[in-house]
Design an enzyme around this catalytic site. Structure first.
Site, PDB file in Angstrom:
ATOM      1  N   GLU A 253       0.848  -0.818  -0.035  1.00 32.91           N
ATOM      2  CA  GLU A 253       0.364   0.080   0.127  1.00 32.91           C
ATOM      3  C   GLU A 253       0.732   1.269  -0.047  1.00 32.91           C
ATOM      4  OE1 GLU A 253      -3.081   2.622   2.543  1.00 32.91           O
ATOM      5  OE2 GLU A 253      -3.835   0.451   2.572  1.00 32.91           O
ATOM      6  N   CYS A 287      -2.261   8.240   4.728  1.00 30.06           N
ATOM      7  CA  CYS A 287      -1.425   8.269   3.034  1.00 30.06           C
ATOM      8  C   CYS A 287      -3.657   7.803   2.294  1.00 30.06           C
ATOM      9  CB  CYS A 287      -1.589   7.435   2.708  1.00 30.06           C
ATOM     10  SG  CYS A 287      -2.694   5.849   3.753  1.00 30.06           S
TER      11      CYS A 287
END
Length: 487
Positions: A253, A287
């Site tokens: 990720e 994020c």
């Protein structure tokens, strides 16, 4: 504030034993730069020892073949963590800087995640087909082997749980490499696991370091079968290149540049307040945090004023203070990098709506940075394209749905986005058109153990959370048998 000694000084966890380590490094409070405790500073040798222990545990213990054992261990671990939840939350705020309410939420979410995967440990089914008369094809999901988990500092509890949960639940053994900035928190989490009766030695290991030698060894080792990493896209690309030599499975990720698409029928004041919170979660160091705000032209001016006011109203200070809405960044080096990017954006943007900076009223040794908002029309600008990992937002205008989607999709990333409207059909229409792994409707940053998350394009590979996370840590085996037919 009093913590157990095990929270103040850590070692390496290898083969079932906690080893002090020859070198120690300090963990610093980003609020004022003071030392919280020390952790073992290892490297390649420690990584090799941990990998060997995990490989031995996978091959020689019952872990990979005993789902009932795995479930019991995970559920017992969750109970131990729950008993320490408040201490863990306070340690997280001390080491990471995020406000305490966010730390409490993260610890609760991590415990929930471990329980979720504990519940699934006994239900990883395959299927059987009779492909020809008397010929049976059995499809099984088997644990891939040794999983190396490189955990970042921004949400070290929940990002550990969402990787180690499916890895252990499906029967992998693990080597955890925490971020140097939050090693104390990761160690406290794993120490609770090490105290669970029945956990075979070597099933889970931890190697800490201030450098990158241990991480590099985990990526390149042929004994590591799966590498799970959360972090920047640039680092993810380097990991992919190195891991290609051993063809290991990758769960990545990576970066994001989340857009919030706001239509005229949204409640502008309420939406601005929620987007401001989504942009400043973990001081903007998440994020999926809101980065770009695309607003319909008819409400653009109203949103600009409301969003400026909402960001300016966020109190910045010590995360232990319940009156604060945002704490410091992770350290002064990160603050300097973000501040440099933001100052460059100020020079290039169409309009500086809110000029953030380093506050004079807070400790000079702290890593504080107040929120900033700029307005700009060109989506190709570096500050519209690059992930700036701090409390920085870009306001952009659109006139119709097609333009909104085109602007939002003008990015190499594809991690998350949000749509703000009371029109249900429009919300679904836009959500389907956005090229992102997660799209929220009238919300942002809502993540659940049960719901898979991950990104399109350069935001990563695979999915964590949810049932599909097992795909990142398992191999699919086909067993074919011609059993024949009764004569």
């Amino acid at each position: 504030m009093t913590f157990p000694d095990s929270h103040r000084s850590t070692g390496q966890w290898i083969g079932g034993a906690w080893i002090p380590g020859q070198r120690q490094a300090a963990s610093l409070n980003p609020m004022d730069g003071s030392a919280i405790g020390t952790f073992a500073d290892g490297g390649r040798d420690e990584a090799d020892a941990a990998i060997a222990a995990a490989s031995t545990a996978f091959e020689r213990t019952e872990w990979a073949q005993s789902p009932r054992l795995r479930q019991t261990v995970l559920l017992d671990w969750a109970r131990k963590l729950e008993a320490q939840a408040e201490d863990l939350a306070r340690l997280l705020t001390l080491e990471n800087g995020k406000v305490l309410v966010q730390s409490r939420g993260e610890i609760a979410g991590a415990i929930s995640e471990i329980r979720y995967y504990g519940g699934l440990a006994r239900h990883i089914p395959g299927h059987v087909l009779e492909v020809e008369p008397g010929v049976f094809s059995t499809m099984l999901r088997e644990p891939a082997g040794v999983a190396a988990l490189i955990i970042p500092w921004n949400a070290p509890a929940v990002l550990l749980a969402r990787a180690i949960g499916p890895a252990l639940a499906c029967g992998c053994t693990a080597v955890v490499k925490p971020a140097a900035q939050t090693t104390l928190l990761t160690t406290a989490f794993l120490r609770a696991l090490s105290e669970v009766p029945g956990l075979p030695p070597g099933v889970c290991n931890m190697v800490s370091e201030t450098g990158h030698a241990a991480s590099a060894r985990l990526v390149e080792s042929p004994l590591v079968d799966v590498l799970s990493f959360t972090g920047s896209t640039a680092t993810g690309k380097r990991i992919m290149a190195t891991a290609a030599e051993t063809m290991k499975k990758l769960s990545l990720e990576l970066g994001g540049k989340s857009c919030c698409v706001v239509f005229p029928d949204a409640d502008i004041a309420a939406t601005a307040s929620r987007i401001a919170a989504a942009a400043t979660i973990i001081s903007g160091q998440q994020c999926t945090a809101a980065r770009r705000v695309l607003v319909h032209g008819s409400v653009y001016d109203a949103m600009k004023e409301q969003l400026r006011a909402a960001l300016a109203a966020i109190a910045v200070g010590d995360g232990m203070n319940p009156a604060m809405g945002m704490g410091p960044l992770i350290d002064t080096a990160a603050r300097a990098q973000v501040q440099g990017q933001v100052e460059r954006a100020f020079d290039l943007c169409d309009e500086v709506v809110l000029r953030g900076g380093v506050p004079d009223s807070l400790p000079a040794a702290g890593a504080f940075l107040t929120p900033s908002l700029v307005a700009h029309g060109d989506t190709a600008a570096f500050f519209c394209q690059e992930e700036i990992f701090g409390p920085f937002l870009v306001l952009e205008r659109f006139e119709d749905e097609a333009e909104a989607v085109a602007k939002a999709n003008h990015t190499v990333f594809g991690l998350s986005a949000s749509v703000w409207t009371t029109d249900g059909a429009r919300a679904l229409r836009i959500a389907r058109a956005l090229r992102n792994g997660t799209v929220w409707i009238n919300d942002h940053n809502r993540l659940f153990a049960e719901a898979e998350t991950g990104g399109y394009r350069q935001s990563g590979l695979g999915r964590l959370h949810g049932y599909d996370a097992f795909a990142d840590f398992t191999e699919l085996k086909h067993i074919c048998q011609n059993a024949g037919r009764v004569a």
